[in-house]
Design an enzyme around this catalytic site. Structure first.
Site, PDB file in Angstrom:
ATOM      1  CD  GLN A 229      -2.605  -1.365   2.560  1.00  0.00           C
ATOM      2  OE1 GLN A 229      -2.377  -0.607   3.497  1.00  0.00           O
ATOM      3  NE2 GLN A 229      -3.493  -2.345   2.627  1.00  0.00           N
TER       4      GLN A 229
ATOM      5  CD  GLU B 289      20.189  11.845   7.839  1.00  0.00           C
ATOM      6  OE1 GLU B 289      20.772  12.412   8.793  1.00  0.00           O
ATOM      7  OE2 GLU B 289      20.794  11.481   6.817  1.00  0.00           O
TER       8      GLU B 289
ATOM      9  CG  ASP C 162      16.999  42.210   8.500  1.00  0.00           C
ATOM     10  OD1 ASP C 162      15.944  41.826   7.986  1.00  0.00           O
ATOM     11  OD2 ASP C 162      17.138  42.431   9.716  1.00  0.00           O
TER      12      ASP C 162
END
EC number: 3.6.4.-
Length: 485
Positions: free
Chosen positions: A99, A150, A429
């Site tokens: 499935q 992981e 930024d």
């Protein structure tokens, strides 16, 4: 539950030739096997072989592959499916049902060949792919084995509260595989099974206390594939040192949450403050410039970094906040004109069409580089980090700039995914503006950044597989013994 070990006969049936590290993993009988290996070293392949072996050798076994996301879990799940379909052609007493959409694989075992008269199903083994980002969906099951892929990216609470309890009833085993990500719980588990003595890249190795239920395995990518060592060493020139040591060297690095580990190689330049600008050097007609533009909204800052493409140094950096879109673009245009109509690389993601329309209206020569995903952001930042480690990044010697670079870190989300962002409520930024500008820089060694295309998610579909093939093995128990050591 005594752990069975796959034999050479089983490997032969799969067409699988394990290398020395994979073989050590397969031969171990430890309940908790921890494998810390570099990239492309065969972790996933070994894990898939372990799962297939359990599904066939122990009828009725229940196991999961768990990864930080479903996409990651699907990698090993897919390999298991391929191998199961191959083995089902060898054993006529088994029937396979897949499935795909649910990442669910069933291996039905019968007391005789499935197509023989009176064949009776005696057991069903089941293997499922799961994601660690929804821990509640991992609770309540009773399992014989679990594979964690992981694992260093999965929160410890997911293991301790959701996964480990599923193994308690049947005394099941766990294979925990990962590349390292700092000194987290994966590192602690690794030390509990490490018996290889002192080794570079493993802090506290040689003095660690081991646990009898644990066995650990460690190898850099070039330890597994020594014939490719030259290729790996070449890769070291093109990716940040921290990333190389972790991803390929499988090193546990204590300061791995710091993105810019090469800050000591940063070149600091004197500057003159002129309003919102930090000016290192005025325009030189014989030089070419580009501007990395990170636009701010609300409380964020807008930062425009002018990079001298001939020297690789920031010639000017302008930082402001509270400005309207029109005001930001007007200042950017003025800055561009002051540096010979420097072309602009702009992050236009998340600011709507207003900025793009304003840039076009002002006639600014710009290239959109929308930072629309964590993948794009990571590539840009990794390029900046690599150039920094090579001593090829030069910025104004300003505390705000240095603090922002120093406080830009790796973080783990609740789902186990790794992200880059400013510490606490800090800003990024300046970091993004610098990253955009340096994406246009050809390093002194000829290295030029190229943004890799993102791969689209694979479509999943319902799929059913039935494989019934007769072979020499007609008795289930005989077949199990044939490939069980």
């Amino acid at each position: 539950m005594k752990r069975l070990r796959p034999s050479d006969k089983f490997f032969e049936l799969l067409g699988y030739k394990p290398h020395h590290v994979q073989l050590a993993i397969h031969r171990s009988t430890a309940k908790r096997r921890v494998a810390c290996l570099g990239r492309q070293s065969g972790k996933s392949e070994a894990a898939s072989v372990e799962a297939v072996f359990e599904l066939f050798a122990r009828p009725g076994s229940q196991g999961w592959i768990i990864a930080p996301t479903y996409d990651q879990a699907e990698i090993i799940f897919g390999r298991v499916v391929e191998k199961v379909e191959r083995l089902s052609e060898v054993f006529p007493t088994t029937e396979v049902q897949l499935q795909r959409r649910r990442l669910r694989l069933l291996v039905h075992h019968y007391d005789r060949p499935v197509n023989a008269p009176g064949a009776k199903r005696v057991a069903t083994s089941e293997f499922r792919g799961k994601s660690a980002d929804r821990p509640d969906n991992l609770r309540g099951a009773t399992l014989d084995f679990v594979i964690l892929d992981e694992a260093a990216m999965i929160p410890f609470s997911v293991w301790s509260e959701a996964i480990e309890p599923t193994l308690s009833v049947r005394d099941g085993w766990a294979l925990i595989i990962s590349t390292p990500k700092g000194l987290n719980w994966f590192y602690e588990f690794f030390l509990m099974g490490w018996r290889g003595g002192l080794k570079e890249g493993i802090p506290n190795s040689g003095i660690n206390q081991t646990h009898p239920d644990f066995e650990s395995f460690h190898a850099a990518s070039w330890d597994v594939w020594p014939e490719r060592r030259e290729w790996y060493m070449e890769r070291r020139l093109y990716i940040p040192d921290l990333e190389f040591r972790q991803e390929y060297g499988a090193e546990f690095v204590s300061h791995s949450n710091s993105v810019f580990s090469g800050l000591d190689m940063l070149i600091l330049l004197p500057y003159e403050r002129r309003g919102t600008r930090l000016v290192v050097e005025d325009y030189r007609p014989d030089h070419i410039y580009c501007i990395g533009a990170d636009f701010g909204k609300n409380q964020d800052y807008s930062v425009f970094s002018v990079l001298d493409l001939d020297t690789g140094a920031i010639a000017c950096l302008e930082r402001m906040n509270g400005a309207t879109w029109s005001d930001q673009v007007a200042r950017l245009k003025a800055l561009s004109e002051d540096y010979g109509h420097a072309y602009v690389v702009a992050d236009t993601w998340g600011v709507g069409d207003a900025i793009a329309e304003e840039l076009d209206a002002q006639g600014i020569n710009y290239t959109p580089l929308p930072v629309k995903s964590s993948s794009v952001k990571e590539q840009l930042i990794s390029n900046l980090a690599l150039l920094m480690e090579k001593g090829q990044v030069a910025v104004p010697n300003d505390k705000t700039i240095l603090d922002e670079l120093r406080n830009f870190r790796y973080y783990r989300t609740a789902s186990g995914n790794q992200v880059m962002r400013a510490y606490g409520r800090g800003h990024d930024d300046i970091v993004m503006s610098l990253a955009l500008a340096y994406s246009q820089y050809e390093g002194k060694d000829g290295y030029k950044f190229e943004l890799a295309e993102e791969r689209p998610s694979k479509l999943k579909h319902e799929e059913s597989v039935m494989s019934l093939v007769e072979d020499d093995f007609t008795d289930l128990e005989l077949a199990n013994r044939a490939f069980s050591a």
